[in-house]
Motif scaffolding. Sequence first.
Motif, short mmCIF file in Angstrom:
data_model
loop_
_atom_site.label_atom_id
_atom_site.label_comp_id
_atom_site.label_asym_id
_atom_site.label_seq_id
_atom_site.Cartn_x
_atom_site.Cartn_y
_atom_site.Cartn_z
N SER A 36 0.80 -1.22 0.00
CA SER A 36 0.00 0.00 0.00
C SER A 36 0.83 1.27 0.00
O SER A 36 0.34 2.33 -0.40
CB SER A 36 -0.94 0.01 1.21
N ALA A 39 1.00 1.66 -3.59
CA ALA A 39 -0.26 1.45 -4.32
C ALA A 39 -1.24 2.61 -4.16
O ALA A 39 -2.43 2.46 -4.44
CB ALA A 39 -0.92 0.15 -3.87
N ASP A 40 -0.74 3.75 -3.67
CA ASP A 40 -1.55 4.97 -3.59
C ASP A 40 -2.79 4.78 -2.70
O ASP A 40 -3.89 5.17 -3.07
CB ASP A 40 -1.96 5.44 -4.99
N TYR A 41 -2.57 4.22 -1.54
CA TYR A 41 -3.68 3.95 -0.62
C TYR A 41 -4.21 5.26 -0.03
O TYR A 41 -3.48 6.04 0.55
CB TYR A 41 -3.18 3.05 0.52
N ASP A 44 -5.77 9.59 -4.82
CA ASP A 44 -5.79 9.31 -6.26
C ASP A 44 -4.43 8.83 -6.74
O ASP A 44 -3.38 9.35 -6.33
CB ASP A 44 -6.19 10.57 -7.03
N ARG A 45 -4.42 7.84 -7.61
CA ARG A 45 -3.18 7.25 -8.10
C ARG A 45 -2.26 8.27 -8.76
O ARG A 45 -1.03 8.15 -8.66
CB ARG A 45 -3.49 6.11 -9.08
N GLY A 48 0.46 9.58 -6.42
CA GLY A 48 1.40 8.67 -5.78
C GLY A 48 2.83 8.83 -6.26
O GLY A 48 3.09 9.32 -7.37
N ASN A 51 3.71 7.36 -9.77
CA ASN A 51 3.31 8.21 -10.90
C ASN A 51 4.20 9.44 -10.98
O ASN A 51 4.56 9.89 -12.08
CB ASN A 51 1.85 8.62 -10.73
N ASN A 68 3.32 0.14 -12.21
CA ASN A 68 3.00 0.05 -10.80
C ASN A 68 2.26 -1.26 -10.54
O ASN A 68 1.07 -1.39 -10.78
CB ASN A 68 2.13 1.24 -10.36
N GLN A 192 3.91 12.28 -0.80
CA GLN A 192 4.44 11.51 -1.93
C GLN A 192 5.68 12.12 -2.58
O GLN A 192 6.62 11.39 -2.92
CB GLN A 192 3.34 11.27 -2.96
#
Length: 210
Positions: A36, A39-41, A44-45, A48, A51, A68, A192
């Motif tokens: 996680s 995984a952008d818990y 929004d991805r 993260g 990205n 990812n 991030q």
Amino acid sequence: MLRAASFICLLLLLCALSVQAEQDTSPGPILVIGDSLSADYGFDRAQGWVNLLEARLDERGESRGVVNAAISGDTTRSGRARIAAALERHEPSLVIIQLGGNDGLRGLPVEETAANLRQMIAASQAAGARVLLVGVRMPPNYGRRFTEAFADMYRTVAADTGVVLVPRILEGVAERENLMQADGIHPTAEAQPLILDNLWPAIEGLLETN
């Protein structure tokens, strides 16, 4: 007329071979196998660190693709089970292994976690990829003996396998409440860029040697 047609065909063939050669020598993507924390818990991805890594490479003119493959809740056991398929599918030049935190939180034996990480590293190296191992620290309430053994495990695995290690992905993040979600385990979207900065020197060094 026949000579002209033959000449054009030869040119087309040479162009096709040139394109194919360029494709064959271009570096493969970066593959992230994690939990996680990758995984952008909780956000929004697009926000993260994975990205953001791809965006940074694009800005530097070093686009190569970043895959990812992180899954929230993943352990080293499940990562070991799925890495072979990921390596075959994506043919990465660099594999970032960010796993182990869930093993520790569940109290799994440190020896098992180490063995799983070794197998994942060996599989990645056999596939021709460089490896970056990313560690995580256990909360102090797990006891000094376990937390120290867990941290030492990453260092030992990295030294024995010859891979680069970032010992703590949340360095400078976990200590700041405003950068952590309410559960105290997962970083916020605002954290991030700092996480990427923690990893970037190691990633940059590995890309330069590819």
